[in-house]
Design a protein around this motif. Structure first.
Motif, PDB file in Angstrom:
ATOM      1  N   ARG A 131       0.266  -1.191   0.008  1.00 51.81           N
ATOM      2  CA  ARG A 131       0.248   0.199  -0.209  1.00 51.81           C
ATOM      3  C   ARG A 131       0.797   1.629   0.201  1.00 51.81           C
ATOM      4  NH1 ARG A 131      -1.332   1.745   5.592  1.00 51.81           N
ATOM      5  NH2 ARG A 131      -0.369  -0.075   7.242  1.00 51.81           N
ATOM      6  N   THR A 132       0.321   2.459  -0.924  1.00 52.34           N
ATOM      7  CA  THR A 132       1.048   3.426  -0.698  1.00 52.34           C
ATOM      8  C   THR A 132       2.014   4.028   1.081  1.00 52.34           C
ATOM      9  OG1 THR A 132      -0.812   4.169  -1.984  1.00 52.34           O
ATOM     10  CG2 THR A 132       1.037   6.079  -1.026  1.00 52.34           C
ATOM     11  N   VAL A 133       3.248   4.118   1.020  1.00 53.02           N
ATOM     12  CA  VAL A 133       4.241   4.287   2.227  1.00 53.02           C
ATOM     13  C   VAL A 133       3.749   6.073   1.920  1.00 53.02           C
ATOM     14  CG1 VAL A 133       6.639   4.593   2.633  1.00 53.02           C
ATOM     15  CG2 VAL A 133       5.317   2.730   1.284  1.00 53.02           C
ATOM     16  N   PRO A 134       3.396   6.341   3.408  1.00 51.15           N
ATOM     17  CA  PRO A 134       3.331   8.510   3.012  1.00 51.15           C
ATOM     18  C   PRO A 134       4.749   8.553   3.101  1.00 51.15           C
ATOM     19  CG  PRO A 134       2.971   6.659   5.377  1.00 51.15           C
ATOM     20  CD  PRO A 134       2.744   5.969   4.158  1.00 51.15           C
ATOM     21  N   ARG A 135       5.191   9.504   2.593  1.00 53.60           N
ATOM     22  CA  ARG A 135       6.573  10.156   3.024  1.00 53.60           C
ATOM     23  C   ARG A 135       6.765   9.610   4.355  1.00 53.60           C
ATOM     24  NH1 ARG A 135       8.530  13.982  -1.154  1.00 53.60           N
ATOM     25  NH2 ARG A 135      10.147  13.758  -0.081  1.00 53.60           N
ATOM     26  N   HIS A 136       8.098  10.115   4.464  1.00 50.09           N
ATOM     27  CA  HIS A 136       8.841  10.027   5.013  1.00 50.09           C
ATOM     28  C   HIS A 136       8.475   9.073   6.802  1.00 50.09           C
ATOM     29  CE1 HIS A 136      10.748  13.909   4.221  1.00 50.09           C
ATOM     30  NE2 HIS A 136       9.599  14.395   3.743  1.00 50.09           N
ATOM     31  N   VAL A 137       8.142   8.005   6.424  1.00 50.88           N
ATOM     32  CA  VAL A 137       7.906   7.098   6.974  1.00 50.88           C
ATOM     33  C   VAL A 137       8.753   6.735   8.129  1.00 50.88           C
ATOM     34  CG1 VAL A 137       8.234   4.816   5.370  1.00 50.88           C
ATOM     35  CG2 VAL A 137       6.502   4.939   7.293  1.00 50.88           C
ATOM     36  N   ALA A 138       8.307   6.383   9.183  1.00 57.14           N
ATOM     37  CA  ALA A 138       9.254   6.080  10.472  1.00 57.14           C
ATOM     38  C   ALA A 138       9.337   4.647  10.202  1.00 57.14           C
ATOM     39  CB  ALA A 138       8.650   6.023  12.213  1.00 57.14           C
ATOM     40  N   ARG A 139      10.914   4.258  10.568  1.00 48.22           N
ATOM     41  CA  ARG A 139      11.550   3.223   9.926  1.00 48.22           C
ATOM     42  C   ARG A 139      10.698   2.010  10.748  1.00 48.22           C
ATOM     43  NH1 ARG A 139      18.239   1.653  11.068  1.00 48.22           N
ATOM     44  NH2 ARG A 139      17.386  -1.779  10.751  1.00 48.22           N
ATOM     45  N   GLY A 140      10.079   3.080  12.048  1.00 54.81           N
ATOM     46  CA  GLY A 140       9.560   1.376  12.481  1.00 54.81           C
ATOM     47  C   GLY A 140       8.121   1.207  12.205  1.00 54.81           C
ATOM     48  N   ASP A 141       7.874   2.313  10.996  1.00 60.89           N
ATOM     49  CA  ASP A 141       6.533   2.031  10.715  1.00 60.89           C
ATOM     50  C   ASP A 141       6.471   0.918   9.446  1.00 60.89           C
ATOM     51  OD1 ASP A 141       5.133   2.844  13.089  1.00 60.89           O
ATOM     52  OD2 ASP A 141       5.011   4.820  11.953  1.00 60.89           O
ATOM     53  N   ALA A 142       7.788   0.954   9.269  1.00 56.74           N
ATOM     54  CA  ALA A 142       7.563   0.710   7.244  1.00 56.74           C
ATOM     55  C   ALA A 142       7.129  -0.740   7.279  1.00 56.74           C
ATOM     56  CB  ALA A 142       9.485   0.677   7.033  1.00 56.74           C
ATOM     57  N   LEU A 143       7.753  -1.989   7.647  1.00 52.21           N
ATOM     58  CA  LEU A 143       7.502  -3.080   7.575  1.00 52.21           C
ATOM     59  C   LEU A 143       5.615  -3.517   7.383  1.00 52.21           C
ATOM     60  CD1 LEU A 143       9.969  -4.949   9.059  1.00 52.21           C
ATOM     61  CD2 LEU A 143       9.966  -4.231   7.283  1.00 52.21           C
ATOM     62  N   GLY A 144       5.384  -2.324   7.747  1.00 52.50           N
ATOM     63  CA  GLY A 144       4.147  -2.221   7.385  1.00 52.50           C
ATOM     64  C   GLY A 144       3.273  -2.240   5.997  1.00 52.50           C
ATOM     65  N   TYR A 145       3.973  -1.578   5.610  1.00 50.77           N
ATOM     66  CA  TYR A 145       3.246  -1.964   3.743  1.00 50.77           C
ATOM     67  C   TYR A 145       4.079  -2.192   3.462  1.00 50.77           C
ATOM     68  CZ  TYR A 145       2.248   2.857   6.105  1.00 50.77           C
ATOM     69  OH  TYR A 145       1.882   3.688   6.884  1.00 50.77           O
ATOM     70  N   THR A 222      15.826   0.565   4.337  1.00 52.96           N
ATOM     71  CA  THR A 222      15.592   0.788   3.119  1.00 52.96           C
ATOM     72  C   THR A 222      14.503   1.537   2.220  1.00 52.96           C
ATOM     73  OG1 THR A 222      16.340  -1.015   2.262  1.00 52.96           O
ATOM     74  CG2 THR A 222      15.636  -0.460   0.736  1.00 52.96           C
ATOM     75  N   ILE A 223      13.204   1.461   3.014  1.00 51.49           N
ATOM     76  CA  ILE A 223      11.596   2.058   3.094  1.00 51.49           C
ATOM     77  C   ILE A 223      11.514   3.628   3.097  1.00 51.49           C
ATOM     78  CG2 ILE A 223       8.908   1.942   3.240  1.00 51.49           C
ATOM     79  CD1 ILE A 223       9.649  -1.139   2.695  1.00 51.49           C
ATOM     80  N   GLU A 228      11.824   9.602   2.144  1.00 56.83           N
ATOM     81  CA  GLU A 228      12.313  11.031   2.514  1.00 56.83           C
ATOM     82  C   GLU A 228      12.896  11.453   0.440  1.00 56.83           C
ATOM     83  OE1 GLU A 228      16.319  10.363   5.635  1.00 56.83           O
ATOM     84  OE2 GLU A 228      16.717  10.505   3.578  1.00 56.83           O
ATOM     85  N   CYS A 229      12.211  10.652  -0.330  1.00 57.32           N
ATOM     86  CA  CYS A 229      12.631  11.145  -1.787  1.00 57.32           C
ATOM     87  C   CYS A 229      11.300  11.290  -2.820  1.00 57.32           C
ATOM     88  CB  CYS A 229      13.842  10.474  -2.049  1.00 57.32           C
ATOM     89  SG  CYS A 229      15.205   9.982  -1.191  1.00 57.32           S
ATOM     90  N   LEU A 230      10.641   9.890  -2.696  1.00 51.39           N
ATOM     91  CA  LEU A 230       9.350   9.945  -3.442  1.00 51.39           C
ATOM     92  C   LEU A 230       8.630   8.943  -2.706  1.00 51.39           C
ATOM     93  CD1 LEU A 230      10.004   6.902  -4.015  1.00 51.39           C
ATOM     94  CD2 LEU A 230      11.950   7.503  -5.243  1.00 51.39           C
ATOM     95  N   THR A 231       7.547   8.231  -3.559  1.00 54.38           N
ATOM     96  CA  THR A 231       6.434   7.942  -3.183  1.00 54.38           C
ATOM     97  C   THR A 231       6.218   6.625  -3.037  1.00 54.38           C
ATOM     98  OG1 THR A 231       4.474  10.171  -2.671  1.00 54.38           O
ATOM     99  CG2 THR A 231       3.646   7.868  -3.134  1.00 54.38           C
TER     100      THR A 231
END
Length: 279
Positions: A131-145, A222-223, A228-231
């Protein structure tokens, strides 16, 4: 759950793997399913109960996602691989991109181009965004995407890769990116698909043998860095780099040639097998 994308009557179809059989979920792709929302994979599993069954061995498999929106790859993401190429451990990922025309499915020939004999193998883990990853996602939340994972062979035409400071041209020859055989949902694997054995075998001989825990930049980091750069969007693919043991670093170098068979295996994810053919 394990899904495959296969071809029937000229169409890409999605299937749920159940042992030696596949439940035919119809003319849609995994990317379409993921873009339908977080509940779509579970709904597909429910639909499989009444879906017609096919034998897995008889199917023509396509890349897990035949045409991802983005294929973002990491170079030098294992320290020993960086060292074997004379590089320092990177402080930031070496990102590059592949195009969809470079992809090829499990069991299909990977094509050595007529312009080069420097045809190299790279065993890699692929992470598929769900699903769409919001910009500047926290590393701790990243695997949820992350929806799930697959095997990838980041086949490289080494002399073309080195013709420019950026690696893109050597990574985008047609039919040089085996991707599959199956997509494995994230809940089937450890978080970030960490701690899994990863290997390549050329004609049955082990060439690379490592563990995904050795990645310098794991999936979650990585996510977060990419955000930080793209969606990142549903169906985008991250190809997570290769361990040491590639052909160019050997003495003498080992290049794949027509008639060879190359295998990529990742514990719990699958075994991706492709013959090598000449253009």
């Amino acid at each position: 759950m394990r899904f495959v994308t296969f071809e029937a009557a000229g169409q890409a179809r999605l299937g749920l793997v159940e042992g030696s059989e596949v439940a035919d979920l119809g003319a849609r792709t995994l990317r379409d399913t993921l873009r339908a929302g977080p509940a779509a994979l579970a709904a597909a599993a429910e639909a499989a109960v009444s879906a017609p069954r096919l034998m897995l061995d008889g199917l023509t498999l396509l890349p897990v996602i035949p045409r991802p929106g983005k294929i973002i790859c990491l170079g030098l993401n294992y320290a020993e691989h960086a060292a074997e190429g004379g590089r320092e451990k990177p402080d930031y990922p070496n990102f590059f991109m592949r195009g969809a025309t470079s992809l090829v499915g499990h069991g299909r020939p990977v094509i050595r181009p007529r312009v080069s004999e420097q045809f190299d193998f790279e065993a890699e883990l692929a992470a598929v965004i769900g699903r769409t990853v919001p910009r500047h996602v926290a590393r701790g939340d990243a695997l949820g995407y992350v929806a799930g994972y697959s095997c990838f062979n980041d086949v490289s035409v080494r002399d073309y890769q080195r013709r420019t400071p950026q690696w893109t041209i050597g990574k985008n020859f047609d039919a040089t990116g085996p991707f599959g055989p199956a997509f494995v949902t994230a809940d089937e694997l450890p978080p970030g698909a960490a701690g899994l054995a990863i290997a390549s075998r050329l004609n049955g001989q082990t060439m690379q043998s490592a563990n995904t825990r050795d990645m310098i930049f794991p999936v979650d980091e990585t996510i977060a860095l990419l955000s930080e750069c793209l969606t990142l969007e549903a169906g985008d693919v991250l190809v997570m780099g290769t361990p040491a043991g590639v052909g160019f670093a050997r003495t003498p170098p080992v290049w794949m040639k027509p008639g060879d068979t190359i295998e990529i295996e990742i514990e719990g994810v699958g075994r991706l097998v492709n013959p090598v053919a000449a253009e």
